[in-house]
Design a protein around this motif. Structure first.
Motif, short mmCIF file in Angstrom:
data_model
loop_
_atom_site.label_atom_id
_atom_site.label_comp_id
_atom_site.label_asym_id
_atom_site.label_seq_id
_atom_site.Cartn_x
_atom_site.Cartn_y
_atom_site.Cartn_z
N ASP A 1 0.82 -1.22 0.00
CA ASP A 1 0.00 0.00 0.00
C ASP A 1 0.86 1.27 0.00
O ASP A 1 0.47 2.29 -0.55
CB ASP A 1 -0.90 0.04 1.25
N ARG A 2 2.01 1.18 0.63
CA ARG A 2 2.91 2.34 0.70
C ARG A 2 3.40 2.75 -0.69
O ARG A 2 3.85 3.89 -0.89
CB ARG A 2 4.14 2.03 1.57
N PRO B 1 0.03 6.64 -2.09
CA PRO B 1 0.92 7.81 -1.96
C PRO B 1 1.60 8.16 -3.28
O PRO B 1 1.90 9.33 -3.53
CB PRO B 1 1.94 7.36 -0.90
N GLU C 1 8.40 10.35 1.50
CA GLU C 1 7.76 11.27 2.44
C GLU C 1 8.06 10.80 3.87
O GLU C 1 8.13 9.59 4.12
CB GLU C 1 6.23 11.25 2.26
N PRO C 2 8.18 11.71 4.82
CA PRO C 2 8.48 11.28 6.19
C PRO C 2 7.45 10.32 6.78
O PRO C 2 7.79 9.53 7.65
CB PRO C 2 8.51 12.59 7.00
N HIS C 3 6.18 10.40 6.30
CA HIS C 3 5.18 9.51 6.88
C HIS C 3 5.19 8.12 6.24
O HIS C 3 4.47 7.23 6.66
CB HIS C 3 3.77 10.11 6.78
N ILE C 4 6.01 7.96 5.22
CA ILE C 4 6.04 6.71 4.45
C ILE C 4 7.27 5.87 4.79
O ILE C 4 7.23 4.65 4.77
CB ILE C 4 6.10 7.04 2.93
N ASN C 5 8.35 6.54 5.06
CA ASN C 5 9.63 5.87 5.11
C ASN C 5 10.33 6.15 6.43
O ASN C 5 10.36 7.29 6.88
CB ASN C 5 10.51 6.39 3.96
N SER C 6 10.93 5.12 7.04
CA SER C 6 11.70 5.41 8.25
C SER C 6 13.16 4.98 8.13
O SER C 6 13.92 5.17 9.07
CB SER C 6 11.04 4.78 9.48
#
Lengths: 343, 343, 343, 343
Positions: free
Chosen positions: C49-50, C54, C212-217
């Motif tokens: 989904d990621r 997005p 994006e910061p909310h997608i990847n760590s």
């Protein structure tokens, strides 16, 4: 490239550093370049190195002839010495325009903090006005000017019809020069119809210069460093862009409209023209009737309000939308240019 | 992702489109997301599609739950219907915060032109205030508000201490909503000490929306499209950034200082604290004497002027520079928080 | 905007999500839009989904009609099911091109990891080839393909003359799909003269999606998120840019030169043309002699080496520099196009 | 700032321009700075001014001490003169490191075209290796090297374990130095496990330098100018970033893993360690068994394939994911570092 150090006034230790780039040869048809004069900040107590060379590199990279003006500060700062040194710099540039390969109608100033006060004073009051001014967290209103050095002009009160376009930037949380200094200057430029661009960043405090990590250690928001590239792009809009084939045309004029010029033109706004009486009224009566009729035909009862929404359109833009032939517009423009503007 | 269409008011054809993204699972520890409500422009005659979906995509991409509010327009636009529909939206979001995975203290509004009027009215007068507002070439002053729809509030006159931080953008050459609308709103925010960010671009006229090439055909300067990414970064500063580990801390508060709070604190500015009398004066006397002595020792005769340059520093920042231990600062803060603020 | 969910194959749970934007009306002369098909990664075990919504938001924002292809994975992943589903998608798009407002010669694919394998297989072997392919940290060589699912084609070995232009990105420190997968694919594209753009970032590991910061760590270097905007600009170069006045012209062709076409032309490189014998040699003899004479006259003894430095210039570019009139070039081009290419 | 012109070899007219920035004072705790040596292109026939000063400004602005090396060209270009002059430069920098305020373990080279050949030769064969190399549309393989000057080394064949990290950029449509030169160098770096970043832009031809509009007139795609800022960010990743508080730590090492070091470590990849025999096998047996058991417990029958997907993970990363305590990892690392690496 050559670098020259020029003593402007030995007793006041006022100095000019000229960073002059080559022309022609590998640079093709570049015969002259636009120029920029850098005025570092320092509350008229000093001239900050952090706002000198690091700034110079940015505009040199963009192809400008660059001058760093270390104006009189500290015990020598008595007004109008710093401004005199700016005028002296402009005279020198005009004199050496061939040797230094400079387009003398494309000279910008950039000033930071107190240097921004000097740059804005040059832009609004100098004998030799610059063609564009970049003002960074600049000291522009009465309160901060007086604090720096009583007796100097207050730039926010000096903006006139001849003021050049300005690019302003500051941080909202500036705790040395209150950001209202920049807000008031925006307002003054607006009142005179001067074109400007302005960026107030959420936070960045005071004195961030280029905001490169090696220059600044205050907390800054991510947008702050953008002013450098943005100001270069903006200068390109005002001056045209330097290319190996020469300068391109500017994409933006120095005024919002011709509403404050000596005579009328199709570059005046509809609202302004509607307020003219006498000859102008006579010349424009038919045009306005025709436009009103067209709008009423399309929008009916809404028409009255609708025309209020286009008061700020230039007459030429409205005529273009209305499909009026270019030659008619030109004839009208010629007629309007004979008529004095009732400001 | 799921998309829901919600009829807010059938008779007025007011509608809400909710674009809700998933949480947890592949999104790690993301349990709820910040949200944004989009208010398209259209002079309260319509709701522009160009300022609806294309804007939604930008904030959806950034991880926000996105709502497009198509408020009452045209014949149904009677005030306060549009504002009522905003309030209704906020109530709905609060009600469905679990189903829609929303952080209800991280809700932004964004409005364009007349939608900017609505967003600014929400930010300054609504029962349910948003936590941040983005105002694009917005109708904010009396002149343009009256033109849109007589009887509505004038946002520039409504800014209060509870107004949320704002991000403003417009073009200098806006010929529909005079850019002075945005300038006046900046000034109003400044007067109340509200944090903001503002970008006035050299040119771009009115209604450029995201300024994507497929959206806009007016001439725009190269900086115009930056507002999209800049506004997202700014929201990250105000709300914190959404990461798979949850929200980070905000990097910026909603106020310039505590100068307008009910009680004093070390987050008040030096200048403000110096003007306090009574208990505050008593509590701060020794601190000020100590600071003054320190400055005089370092700078001597200049000291008087120097302290004027730090009037906008927060007391805590000055104390930090002066090397005062953290526990002393905390004790002082606790004492000041007992003392009512003489605004 | 409307969103449609289409079941492509119920037994294999293969699904297509179509995100269709409006045309005309407020969108001016936009009658159809380019499209992109997104193929998320997941080692053919799942569809992330990621790497779905997005990514969709980014291309929707840029004006594309967007399709998310959730191809057969896990127990249903037997080859060539996923490719079949891609073909089915292309047939559907062709069928519904009017309803969905799609420019059927401007369809891109984008795939990540295993989805990049599928996208590259589509680009190199499919019956319905896409017009451009974006391949993110894609599984492209034998080793990683076999690991995902034995029996599938190896894209690096399938690149042919009909392969569309490609945009590649990956991180040097990818520890799941060795970056050599992307390096080998670059090499294969180069060998066939296919145009491409490629960004290998210093670090970013595997699976960063839009970064994006909310997608990847995972730790990523600052350049990683640039691939999104860069890929959109690149698609604009390949397809032309969507504007309210319609599509602009592409700025870049799909091939380096005509060296691999069926017949010769002035778009062949000098080096390639020099190796031709027979009729081509005859036709070009005088042209070459003239060029050589010109160079010798200007550079004398260096001339031999100099002409080696222009082997990769297209004949038309050399002729332009040499000042040969356009009509002569056109006549020569017509003659060359009659002559079969000796590859 | 001071600028020095240094004659390296009068008979060959080899010159060095040093642009040295100040330290300390306003620059806080900056005592020394990283440095970069610029090698302009020109086919070893000349040294292009367009690839000299304009490039210098970019890195000066970023805080670097900058050197422009005008190496022997034209009739004086006999190999290894240019490389000798590079070595001479490095010796000079080492000698004057205090006077010039230089961090001698943070010296980068940047070369364009033939200058890229020289920079790459320095990076792969020099006595004094640089710490990072930026190679712009560089001449790196046999074919183009021989064309420039027979008898020189071919950088693509010289990459070794001591080669520094590289940043590569070129345009796909380069018609002077075939882009395969850069592709082959990527491959060579990959084979030795060297870290790199690489940007191949869709089009931009040859010799665009900084791609500023005043420098370049060839058609370039919009991404080309990004290499300047990207290379500076990349240098920051490799060297750390210069701040008023000193250099920050690098965010990226010079090697993909320890797989090519003299002894083993937990920074070796799982795949590499699994191939080790003897003592390493003994030491790691239990660790591998434990990891395998953990995976089988979680994923069952898939476990075999799954472990193949992590072959490129460093042992320490896997152990971290598996929750092995840091002290166990450190003990294992110490043990592995006693064991010679079977490459």
């Amino acid at each position: 490239m050559k670098i020259q150090e020029i003593m402007l006034d030995e007793s006041r230790n006022a100095k000019l550093t000229a960073i002059i780039q080559d022309v022609e040869g590998e640079y093709g048809n570049i015969k002259k370049r636009p120029a920029i004069i850098i005025m570092p900040g320092g509350a008229y107590w000093g001239c900050s190195d952090r706002e000198a060379e690091p700034v110079a590199f940015a505009y040199s990279k963009a192809g400008y002839q660059v001058f760093i003006l270390r104006y009189a500060v500290g015990e020598h700062r008595g007004w109008p010495y710093p401004l005199d040194e700016y005028e002296q710099t402009m005279e020198l540039i005009n004199e050496k325009q061939d040797e230094w390969h400079i387009l003398t109608d494309k000279i910008a100033v950039i000033g930071f903090s107190a240097g921004g006060h000097l740059a804005a004073t040059a832009a609004t009051t100098a004998k030799h006005r610059p063609n564009a001014a970049i003002l960074g967290y600049a000291a522009l209103n009465k309160e901060i000017s007086d604090l720096c050095q009583p007796g100097m002009p207050y730039p926010v009160e000096e903006v006139d019809d001849e003021t050049c376009p300005c690019f302003l930037f500051a941080a909202r949380d500036d705790n040395v020069v209150d950001v209202c200094s920049t807000l008031q200057f925006q307002q003054a430029l607006w009142e005179k119809g001067i074109m400007f661009e302005s960026h107030i960043y959420a936070y960045g405090q005071h004195g961030f210069s280029t905001a490169e990590p090696h220059i600044n250690s205050n907390p800054i928001c991510s947008r702050v460093p953008n002013w450098v590239a943005d100001s270069i792009a903006w200068l390109g809009d005002m001056f045209g862009t330097l290319t190996p084939a020469g300068m391109t045309e500017p994409t933006c004029g120095p005024k919002f409209s011709d509403d404050r010029e000596a005579t009328l033109s199709v570059d005046c706004t509809l609202g302004h023209l509607k307020k003219q009486t006498g000859m102008a009224e006579l010349v424009l009566k038919d045009v306005f009737a025709q436009l009103q009729a067209g709008v009423e035909q399309m929008y009916g009862p809404l028409a009255e309000t609708l025309t209020d929404f286009v008061k700020l359109f230039k007459l030429k833009d409205i005529l273009k939308i209305a499909g009026i032939p270019q030659e008619v517009v030109e004839t009208l423009d010629a007629a309007l240019k004979q008529i004095p503007n009732q400001k």
